[in-house]
Design a protein around this motif. Structure first.
Motif, PDB file in Angstrom:
ATOM      1  N   ALA A  68      43.493  43.034  43.058  1.00  0.00           N
ATOM      2  CA  ALA A  68      42.292  43.058  42.217  1.00  0.00           C
ATOM      3  C   ALA A  68      41.150  42.333  42.902  1.00  0.00           C
ATOM      4  O   ALA A  68      40.042  42.873  43.036  1.00  0.00           O
ATOM      5  N   SER A  69      41.424  41.113  43.382  1.00  0.00           N
ATOM      6  CA  SER A  69      40.337  40.335  43.978  1.00  0.00           C
ATOM      7  C   SER A  69      39.910  40.940  45.313  1.00  0.00           C
ATOM      8  O   SER A  69      38.718  40.993  45.631  1.00  0.00           O
ATOM      9  N   ALA A  70      40.883  41.441  46.082  1.00  0.00           N
ATOM     10  CA  ALA A  70      40.547  42.019  47.387  1.00  0.00           C
ATOM     11  C   ALA A  70      39.732  43.306  47.238  1.00  0.00           C
ATOM     12  O   ALA A  70      38.756  43.523  47.959  1.00  0.00           O
ATOM     13  N   ALA A  71      40.119  44.143  46.277  1.00  0.00           N
ATOM     14  CA  ALA A  71      39.399  45.401  46.092  1.00  0.00           C
ATOM     15  C   ALA A  71      37.972  45.138  45.634  1.00  0.00           C
ATOM     16  O   ALA A  71      37.025  45.780  46.118  1.00  0.00           O
ATOM     17  N   LEU A  72      37.800  44.194  44.742  1.00  0.00           N
ATOM     18  CA  LEU A  72      36.454  43.859  44.287  1.00  0.00           C
ATOM     19  C   LEU A  72      35.615  43.355  45.455  1.00  0.00           C
ATOM     20  O   LEU A  72      34.432  43.681  45.589  1.00  0.00           O
ATOM     21  N   PHE A  73      36.241  42.603  46.319  1.00  0.00           N
ATOM     22  CA  PHE A  73      35.537  42.034  47.477  1.00  0.00           C
ATOM     23  C   PHE A  73      35.175  43.123  48.479  1.00  0.00           C
ATOM     24  O   PHE A  73      34.030  43.234  48.925  1.00  0.00           O
ATOM     25  N   HIS A  75      35.097  46.507  48.065  1.00  0.00           N
ATOM     26  CA  HIS A  75      34.285  47.613  47.564  1.00  0.00           C
ATOM     27  C   HIS A  75      32.922  47.185  47.059  1.00  0.00           C
ATOM     28  O   HIS A  75      31.940  47.889  47.216  1.00  0.00           O
ATOM     29  N   TYR A  76      32.862  46.036  46.377  1.00  0.00           N
ATOM     30  CA  TYR A  76      31.593  45.656  45.748  1.00  0.00           C
ATOM     31  C   TYR A  76      31.039  44.339  46.261  1.00  0.00           C
ATOM     32  O   TYR A  76      30.017  43.872  45.783  1.00  0.00           O
ATOM     33  N   GLY A  77      31.730  43.722  47.189  1.00  0.00           N
ATOM     34  CA  GLY A  77      31.246  42.447  47.703  1.00  0.00           C
ATOM     35  C   GLY A  77      31.334  41.316  46.694  1.00  0.00           C
ATOM     36  O   GLY A  77      30.662  40.299  46.819  1.00  0.00           O
ATOM     37  N   ILE A  78      32.129  41.523  45.649  1.00  0.00           N
ATOM     38  CA  ILE A  78      32.277  40.475  44.643  1.00  0.00           C
ATOM     39  C   ILE A  78      33.220  39.401  45.194  1.00  0.00           C
ATOM     40  O   ILE A  78      34.341  39.690  45.594  1.00  0.00           O
ATOM     41  N   GLY A  79      32.736  38.172  45.223  1.00  0.00           N
ATOM     42  CA  GLY A  79      33.492  37.086  45.841  1.00  0.00           C
ATOM     43  C   GLY A  79      34.722  36.707  45.042  1.00  0.00           C
ATOM     44  O   GLY A  79      34.881  37.113  43.888  1.00  0.00           O
ATOM     45  N   PRO A  80      35.581  35.931  45.667  1.00  0.00           N
ATOM     46  CA  PRO A  80      36.855  35.587  45.035  1.00  0.00           C
ATOM     47  C   PRO A  80      36.717  34.715  43.790  1.00  0.00           C
ATOM     48  O   PRO A  80      37.644  34.662  42.990  1.00  0.00           O
ATOM     49  N   TRP A  81      35.597  34.032  43.629  1.00  0.00           N
ATOM     50  CA  TRP A  81      35.485  33.165  42.443  1.00  0.00           C
ATOM     51  C   TRP A  81      35.374  34.003  41.182  1.00  0.00           C
ATOM     52  O   TRP A  81      35.943  33.663  40.146  1.00  0.00           O
ATOM     53  N   ALA A  82      34.607  35.112  41.286  1.00  0.00           N
ATOM     54  CA  ALA A  82      34.573  36.049  40.163  1.00  0.00           C
ATOM     55  C   ALA A  82      35.868  36.859  40.170  1.00  0.00           C
ATOM     56  O   ALA A  82      36.424  37.179  39.123  1.00  0.00           O
ATOM     57  N   VAL A  84      38.856  35.992  41.017  1.00  0.00           N
ATOM     58  CA  VAL A  84      40.034  35.308  40.492  1.00  0.00           C
ATOM     59  C   VAL A  84      40.072  35.411  38.967  1.00  0.00           C
ATOM     60  O   VAL A  84      41.143  35.523  38.371  1.00  0.00           O
ATOM     61  N   VAL A  85      38.894  35.430  38.366  1.00  0.00           N
ATOM     62  CA  VAL A  85      38.843  35.579  36.910  1.00  0.00           C
ATOM     63  C   VAL A  85      39.395  36.948  36.509  1.00  0.00           C
ATOM     64  O   VAL A  85      40.205  37.070  35.587  1.00  0.00           O
TER      65      VAL A  85
END
Lengths: 323, 239
Positions: A68-73, A75-82, A84-85
């Protein structure tokens, strides 16, 4: 905990904090692995050691949390702090679903364990075919710049990851300490020891077992996020594999199920001696594939035969460290 | 306080309890006696919410209790012990009782203080730090009682807690229950084979046989009842 135990714990803390300054990268990577296994084992221990609910599919939460965290990172550049939530939310939802199915319909013991394996396995097969996360070909994060620390994106040198997982371990230890001393700890142990008696004492066993699963899956999700950003590559075949689930639970079982320090001690013993044997044989010119697993099996046998409660309880008693 | 009205329960066609009705008035001590397999524990399990009766009504303080889960029955104010003791073996004696005390106490430290007072009452104080698994059977029975008392019940269901006790120990337990009944107003429903305890405690006796109530009343009358003598106490019973 006795005064002697406190002093030793403090010394261990200082030692672990100083470690990256004195050892080479290889040792540091082994230490990071130990702490990763200790933290994940601690998370598993909440469910099995405290509440008595055997999960043999804990790599489900590691994998989903990592993906989940890797795909967000990626594909969308969403960092791990968001991320992890999101990971925690997903894993809690999954854990709650499994827990609800099992506890609502009275599935317990080995059947519960089978259910956890089933969920983990079909998630693995699902991820094999989920193209958004790269399918069976894997999902890759851009390898970190090793010389600068980018905390916002959790990229940096090995020492940063080491300190991060050390912090998580300390947090988990403290959290579990308070959980065990709290009402939840008493209720979980009562359920573990005798569920019928627990219920007769007014404990809504469904609710408290659900709480254990939720806390355990949330903790394990964080461990998945760490895994993703530390190792940078994820394969369903690897991360969800049942041998990963076994690896997670070996530490606490060998260290001492239901104890606070068992998962940490177990992870250290297994990794150090396991890697040590592989290294040793390598140095002697013998590359034996799977020797680590053989060794794990032997250690497991010995511990179950001679120290059925794990290494920690008798060790703590001998050294006068308290629980 | 507790009214049981025509409850029945069958297991695979075997009628364990049929049409049993009795009452436990507030402040009373009532004994449920009868030969093995008469359906006494089945009655207890229905009251305690382990399983629901096939038919009949049960009310506790004018509130329906059939269909409630065991933890809800406990919350309503009914505590129970198990005939086959179920200690939390890995926990200390004190921790066993704390689990029960946490039901009404706000936090662990107040639950600990309350639990210690209960252990004292049941003469288990000296063994508070031992693991429950190391206790002898009579002590385990006492621990069952301590744990149930810790939930502060208004009605206590005792399932053969005297079994295996020596006569002197039995008398001590009788004293404990009498005291709880008198000073704390605890209502008690007990299943018991030890007639010595039944006669000393109960104001009322209900006799079950083959799932049916065959006699009820004051102890002195019940033990002279020909039906009871024939099926349970024996013709030459001296009690």
């Amino acid at each position: 905990m006795t005064p002697r135990g406190k002093v030793l714990l403090l010394l261990l803390g200082v030692f672990l904090l100083a470690l990256p300054w004195v050892v080479n990268p290889y040792i540091l990577s082994v230490a990071t692995l130990i702490l990763y296994l200790a933290y994940t084992g601690q998370a598993w221990n909440v469910m099995m050691g405290f509440a008595g609910q055997l999960s043999l599919g804990h790599s489900l939460y590691v994998g989903v949390g990592a993906y989940a965290s890797a795909a967000l990172f990626v594909h969308y550049g969403i960092g791990p702090w968001a991320g992890v939530v999101m990971s925690i939310a997903l894993c809690v939802a999954l854990g709650a679903a499994i827990g609800f199915l099992a506890f609502r319909f009275g599935i317990s013991g080995v059947y519960f364990a089978l259910l956890t394996i089933a969920f983990c396995e079909f998630t693995r097969i699902g991820f094999d075919h989920l193209q958004w996360t790269g399918g069976s070909g894997g999902l890759f994060l851009k390898v970190a710049q090793r010389d600068q620390i980018d905390l916002a994106n959790f990229r940096g040198p090995p020492a940063m990851y080491y300190y991060a997982i050390l912090f998580l371990c300390a947090l988990a230890l403290l959290g579990c300490y308070y959980l065990l001393k709290s009402k939840a700890g008493y209720y979980w142990q009562a359920i573990r020891e005798n569920e019928e008696a627990a219920q007769a004492l007014g404990i809504n066993t469904f609710r408290w077992k659900m709480l254990a699963v939720v806390i355990s899956s949330a903790m394990t999700a964080v461990s998945g996020v760490f895994f993703a950003f530390y190792y940078n590559n994820l394969f369903p075949e690897q991360i969800f594999h049942i041998s990963r689930s076994i690896e997670i639970i070996l530490g606490p079982i060998i260290g001492g199920v239901g104890t606070l320090f068992g998962p940490i001690l177990g992870a250290a013993v297994l990794t150090i001696v396991g890697d040590g044997i592989t290294e040793l044989l390598g140095a002697m010119g013998w590359e034996i594939p799977g020797i680590k697993q053989v060794f794990y099996g032997i250690v497991m046998l010995l511990v179950i035969m001679f120290l059925p409660h794990g290494i920690w309880p008798p060790l703590a008693r001998k050294l006068g460290l308290g629980r | 306080m507790l009214t049981v009205d025509g409850i029945s329960k069958s297991f695979r066609g075997l009628k364990a309890v049929s049409q049993a009705s009795f009452e436990v008035p507030a402040g009373a001590i009532v004994a449920l006696i009868g030969p093995n397999g008469a359906g006494k524990t089945t009655c207890f399990n229905m009251i305690a919410g382990v399983f629901a009766p096939d038919a009949g009504q049960m009310t506790f303080e004018s509130r329906k209790i059939q269909g409630l889960r065991p933890d809800q029955v406990c919350a309503a104010g009914i505590g129970r012990t198990f005939q086959i003791v179920k200690p939390f073996a890995g926990l200390s004696v004190l921790d066993n009782v704390i689990v029960g005390a946490l039901h009404r106490e706000k936090n662990v430290s107040s639950a600990r203080i309350f639990s210690l007072s209960i252990l004292k009452k049941l003469n288990l104080e000296a063994k508070k730090d031992l693991p429950a698994s190391s206790l002898t059977l009579p002590d385990r029975k006492r621990l069952e009682v301590a744990r149930a008392l810790a939930t502060r019940p208004k009605l206590l269901l005792l399932d053969e807690v005297m079994a295996g006790l020596r006569p002197t120990e039995c008398d001590l337990m009788v004293e404990v229950f009498r005291d709880l009944n008198r000073s704390d107003g605890l209502t008690i429903l007990l299943i018991e084979h030890v007639m010595r305890a039944v006669m000393a405690l109960a104001q009322n006796i209900v006799v079950l046989h083959h799932g049916e109530i065959i006699a009820r009343g004051a102890p002195a009358e019940v033990v002279r009842d020909p039906a009871v003598l024939e099926c349970y106490l024996g013709e030459e019973a001296e009690v």
